[in-house]
Design a protein around this motif. Structure first.
Motif, PDB file in Angstrom:
ATOM      1  N   LEU A 224       0.827  -1.205   0.000  1.00  0.00           N
ATOM      2  CA  LEU A 224       0.000   0.000   0.000  1.00  0.00           C
ATOM      3  C   LEU A 224       0.863   1.259   0.000  1.00  0.00           C
ATOM      4  N   ARG A 225       1.943   1.200   0.780  1.00  0.00           N
ATOM      5  CA  ARG A 225       2.835   2.364   0.818  1.00  0.00           C
ATOM      6  C   ARG A 225       3.442   2.624  -0.564  1.00  0.00           C
ATOM      7  N   ARG A 226       3.881   1.534  -1.208  1.00  0.00           N
ATOM      8  CA  ARG A 226       4.453   1.693  -2.550  1.00  0.00           C
ATOM      9  C   ARG A 226       3.408   2.204  -3.546  1.00  0.00           C
ATOM     10  N   ASP A 227       2.197   1.629  -3.433  1.00  0.00           N
ATOM     11  CA  ASP A 227       1.130   2.089  -4.329  1.00  0.00           C
ATOM     12  C   ASP A 227       0.805   3.550  -4.066  1.00  0.00           C
ATOM     13  N   LEU A 228       0.788   3.921  -2.779  1.00  0.00           N
ATOM     14  CA  LEU A 228       0.479   5.312  -2.437  1.00  0.00           C
ATOM     15  C   LEU A 228       1.522   6.260  -3.011  1.00  0.00           C
ATOM     16  N   VAL A 229       2.802   5.885  -2.817  1.00  0.00           N
ATOM     17  CA  VAL A 229       3.864   6.740  -3.355  1.00  0.00           C
ATOM     18  C   VAL A 229       3.737   6.848  -4.869  1.00  0.00           C
ATOM     19  N   ALA A 230       3.488   5.713  -5.529  1.00  0.00           N
ATOM     20  CA  ALA A 230       3.366   5.717  -6.987  1.00  0.00           C
ATOM     21  C   ALA A 230       2.171   6.546  -7.435  1.00  0.00           C
ATOM     22  N   ASN A 231       1.027   6.357  -6.751  1.00  0.00           N
ATOM     23  CA  ASN A 231      -0.178   7.087  -7.153  1.00  0.00           C
ATOM     24  C   ASN A 231      -0.063   8.578  -6.868  1.00  0.00           C
ATOM     25  N   VAL A 232       0.481   8.898  -5.678  1.00  0.00           N
ATOM     26  CA  VAL A 232       0.645  10.316  -5.357  1.00  0.00           C
ATOM     27  C   VAL A 232       1.607  10.972  -6.336  1.00  0.00           C
ATOM     28  N   SER A 233       2.688  10.247  -6.642  1.00  0.00           N
ATOM     29  CA  SER A 233       3.658  10.794  -7.598  1.00  0.00           C
ATOM     30  C   SER A 233       2.994  11.048  -8.945  1.00  0.00           C
ATOM     31  N   HIS A 234       2.170  10.081  -9.369  1.00  0.00           N
ATOM     32  CA  HIS A 234       1.490  10.229 -10.662  1.00  0.00           C
ATOM     33  C   HIS A 234       0.507  11.395 -10.629  1.00  0.00           C
ATOM     34  N   ASP A 235      -0.304  11.430  -9.537  1.00  0.00           N
ATOM     35  CA  ASP A 235      -1.337  12.466  -9.477  1.00  0.00           C
ATOM     36  C   ASP A 235      -0.749  13.857  -9.247  1.00  0.00           C
ATOM     37  N   LEU A 236       0.425  13.928  -8.655  1.00  0.00           N
ATOM     38  CA  LEU A 236       1.088  15.227  -8.506  1.00  0.00           C
ATOM     39  C   LEU A 236       1.806  15.621  -9.800  1.00  0.00           C
ATOM     40  N   ARG A 393      -7.715   3.392  -1.183  1.00  0.00           N
ATOM     41  CA  ARG A 393      -7.201   4.667  -1.679  1.00  0.00           C
ATOM     42  C   ARG A 393      -6.522   4.478  -3.033  1.00  0.00           C
ATOM     43  N   PHE A 394      -6.708   5.422  -3.917  1.00  0.00           N
ATOM     44  CA  PHE A 394      -6.104   5.449  -5.255  1.00  0.00           C
ATOM     45  C   PHE A 394      -6.397   4.193  -6.066  1.00  0.00           C
ATOM     46  N   TYR A 395      -7.531   3.525  -5.758  1.00  0.00           N
ATOM     47  CA  TYR A 395      -7.800   2.318  -6.546  1.00  0.00           C
ATOM     48  C   TYR A 395      -7.911   2.706  -8.023  1.00  0.00           C
ATOM     49  N   SER A 396      -7.141   1.960  -8.858  1.00  0.00           N
ATOM     50  CA  SER A 396      -7.028   2.352 -10.270  1.00  0.00           C
ATOM     51  C   SER A 396      -7.646   1.312 -11.193  1.00  0.00           C
ATOM     52  N   GLY A 397      -8.776   0.714 -10.745  1.00  0.00           N
ATOM     53  CA  GLY A 397      -9.448  -0.260 -11.595  1.00  0.00           C
ATOM     54  C   GLY A 397      -9.974   0.398 -12.855  1.00  0.00           C
ATOM     55  N   GLU A 398     -10.239  -0.469 -13.845  1.00  0.00           N
ATOM     56  CA  GLU A 398     -10.678   0.055 -15.138  1.00  0.00           C
ATOM     57  C   GLU A 398     -11.965   0.846 -15.016  1.00  0.00           C
ATOM     58  N   LYS A 399     -12.855   0.428 -14.087  1.00  0.00           N
ATOM     59  CA  LYS A 399     -14.145   1.088 -13.931  1.00  0.00           C
ATOM     60  C   LYS A 399     -14.182   1.950 -12.676  1.00  0.00           C
ATOM     61  N   SER A 400     -13.046   2.260 -12.120  1.00  0.00           N
ATOM     62  CA  SER A 400     -13.036   3.042 -10.897  1.00  0.00           C
ATOM     63  C   SER A 400     -13.780   4.349 -11.104  1.00  0.00           C
ATOM     64  N   ARG A 401     -14.742   4.624 -10.184  1.00  0.00           N
ATOM     65  CA  ARG A 401     -15.613   5.784 -10.315  1.00  0.00           C
ATOM     66  C   ARG A 401     -15.036   7.009  -9.613  1.00  0.00           C
ATOM     67  N   SER A 402     -13.972   6.828  -8.829  1.00  0.00           N
ATOM     68  CA  SER A 402     -13.481   7.938  -8.025  1.00  0.00           C
ATOM     69  C   SER A 402     -12.270   8.608  -8.622  1.00  0.00           C
ATOM     70  N   GLY A 407     -11.201  13.521 -10.296  1.00  0.00           N
ATOM     71  CA  GLY A 407     -11.279  13.010  -8.933  1.00  0.00           C
ATOM     72  C   GLY A 407      -9.897  12.722  -8.388  1.00  0.00           C
ATOM     73  N   THR A 408      -9.758  12.775  -7.060  1.00  0.00           N
ATOM     74  CA  THR A 408      -8.442  12.515  -6.442  1.00  0.00           C
ATOM     75  C   THR A 408      -8.211  11.033  -6.192  1.00  0.00           C
ATOM     76  N   GLY A 409      -9.260  10.208  -6.274  1.00  0.00           N
ATOM     77  CA  GLY A 409      -9.092   8.778  -5.998  1.00  0.00           C
ATOM     78  C   GLY A 409      -9.132   8.452  -4.524  1.00  0.00           C
ATOM     79  N   LEU A 410      -9.518   9.432  -3.680  1.00  0.00           N
ATOM     80  CA  LEU A 410      -9.534   9.225  -2.237  1.00  0.00           C
ATOM     81  C   LEU A 410     -10.927   9.377  -1.638  1.00  0.00           C
ATOM     82  N   GLY A 411     -11.917   9.787  -2.450  1.00  0.00           N
ATOM     83  CA  GLY A 411     -13.242  10.065  -1.915  1.00  0.00           C
ATOM     84  C   GLY A 411     -13.882   8.882  -1.229  1.00  0.00           C
ATOM     85  N   LEU A 412     -13.881   7.716  -1.864  1.00  0.00           N
ATOM     86  CA  LEU A 412     -14.514   6.537  -1.262  1.00  0.00           C
ATOM     87  C   LEU A 412     -13.739   6.045  -0.056  1.00  0.00           C
TER      88      LEU A 412
END
Length: 446
Positions: A224-236, A393-402, A407-412
């Motif tokens: 999760l930490r690695r995914d968070l760093v990767a997602n935050v890096s991407h979204d920033l 957090r930052f779930y990046s599924g193909e149909k992810s609604r957030s 969207g920031t990917g953190l709402g749900l």
């Protein structure tokens, strides 16, 4: 058992006419003397003849007395010619004397010599008591040795069994411990007994299971930490790259008129807002997960609160052309909640629904002392394989609604933590092509 067998064999031998210790043996020699006497008519000669034809142990003494008590024959040569009186004859029947040592005691067999009903003398066979005791001692020694050997064999077999019974579980524990030390936390013991080893194995398995779960959780957190760093890096990186591009355009003079410069600045402003929302949501989610974000809970009439929120969302739906229906039961019980946080949850759910559907329904019902709030839409739906992860957090599924449409990917994920902080539960139900329903429970105030 074996010792008893040897003793019985010794007793049977003592009753044999061929054993010098047996009275039957003395009777047999007496019979030979009588037969020999009939031929030689002399007890002394008959005695010497029998002695020559018979093997007599050297410690066995043979004496022949005539009817007058005179010793006619003594193979030891100690009393030949002497007369034995009645008292001495009676003494011969005594097996031993109390004041004599064991090795000097004698045993006697006395056989009358009778021919045609007339007693012609006495035959006395005597031998040391040690002749009887020595075989018994030997048998006792043999019995003791056999018993000792048998006990030793039993002890060794028992020791082997106990060692296998004790060492096998211990060896299994050592092997399992070595596996755990090597990082294999799935190793388990198969010892099933009700003794201390069984309880130790149960405790060991419980400890191993806890270690396994802890290690599994550590791996999940690390991922999760690695995914968070990767997602935050991407979204920033995405809005920053856009901001940089427009700033460079301004610096290079690409926006040569006021209208173009305004459009560039508006894009930069929008991207900055996205960055701000992302950082704010990350900070808020972190505080929620650590339990340090205070909930300002108050008693709120559920129906009134939800109706007020529905009116706000009706206007938003109208602006984007969404059919919005509200089905809130009247007179719902009082809730003890943070109204701002509940509104935040509904905002997240409704904004997601507005982005993916043409018709949305907000429902609120009472179910078993809990108020169930649902947001139902007729959108494209979510695959069942993705439902367990949509609140991550930052779930990046193909149909992810957030994560669509800025969207920031953190709402749900934030919604889940807020509902949990109110002792409630949140979940989603969906079918691809038919829409989705997001629901959460809030406990009624008592």
């Amino acid at each position: 058992m074996i010792g008893s067998f040897f003793i019985l064999m010794s007793q049977e031998k003592l009753e044999s006419p061929d054993d010098v210790r047996s009275y039957l043996y003395a009777e047999k020699l007496g019979g030979l003397l009588v037969e020999e006497y009939k031929q030689k008519d002399s007890l002394e000669e008959a005695s010497r003849s029998v002695l020559e034809r018979t093997e007599i142990p050297t410690e066995v003494r043979l004496e022949v007395l005539n009817e007058e008590g005179i010793v006619l024959f003594d193979n030891f040569g100690l009393r030949e010619g002497e007369k034995v009186d009645v008292m001495e004859m009676a003494q011969l029947f005594v097996l031993s004397k109390e004041n004599e040592p064991l090795e000097e005691r004698m045993n006697y067999h006395i056989v009358p010599l009778i021919i045609e009903g007339k007693e012609i003398g006495l035959f006395i066979l005597s031998y040391p008591v040690t002749i009887i005791l020595e075989p018994l001692y030997r048998n006792m020694v043999v019995t003791f040795l056999i018993a000792l050997f048998s006990a030793l064999v039993v002890f060794l077999l028992l020791a082997l069994f106990l060692s296998q019974w004790l060492l096998r579980p211990l060896q299994e524990m050592v092997t399992a411990t070595e596996k755990i030390a090597g990082g294999d936390y799935e190793s388990r013991l198969t010892i099933q007994s009700g003794d201390e080893l069984g309880r130790l194995a149960t405790a060991f398995n419980e400890m191993t299971e806890k270690l396994y779960q802890s290690r599994k959780r550590e791996k999940e957190l690390e991922q999760l930490r690695r995914d968070l760093v990767a997602n935050v890096s991407h979204d920033l990186r995405t809005p920053l790259a856009s901001i940089r591009g427009y700033v460079e355009g301004l610096l290079d003079g690409m926006a040569d008129d006021a209208e173009k410069r305004k459009r560039y600045l508006q894009v930069i402003y929008d991207k900055a807002l996205i960055l701000q929302r992302l950082i704010h949501d990350l900070f808020e989610l972190s505080r929620l997960e650590r339990g340090i974000l205070a909930m300002e809970k108050v008693k709120v009439p559920a129906s009134e609160m939800l109706q007020e929120l529905a009116e706000k969302y009706s206007h938003d739906a109208e602006l984007v052309g969404i059919t919005f229906q509200v089905e809130i039961e009247p007179h719902l019980p009082t809730l003890f909640v943070d109204p701002i946080r509940v509104e935040q949850v509904l905002t997240n759910l409704l904004q997601n629904a507005f982005r993916h559907a043409s018709a949305v329904t907000l429902r609120a019902t009472l179910e078993e002392q809990k108020i169930k709030i649902s947001v139902e839409d007729n959108g494209e739906g979510i695959a069942s394989s993705q439902l367990p992860y949509i609140f991550d957090r930052f779930y990046s599924g193909e149909k992810s609604r957030s994560r669509q449409r800025n969207g920031t990917g953190l709402g749900l994920a934030i919604s889940k933590e807020i509902v949990s902080a109110h002792d409630g539960t949140i979940w989603a139900e969906s079918e691809v092509g038919k829409g989705s329903t997001f629901s959460f429970f809030l406990p009624v105030y008592r």
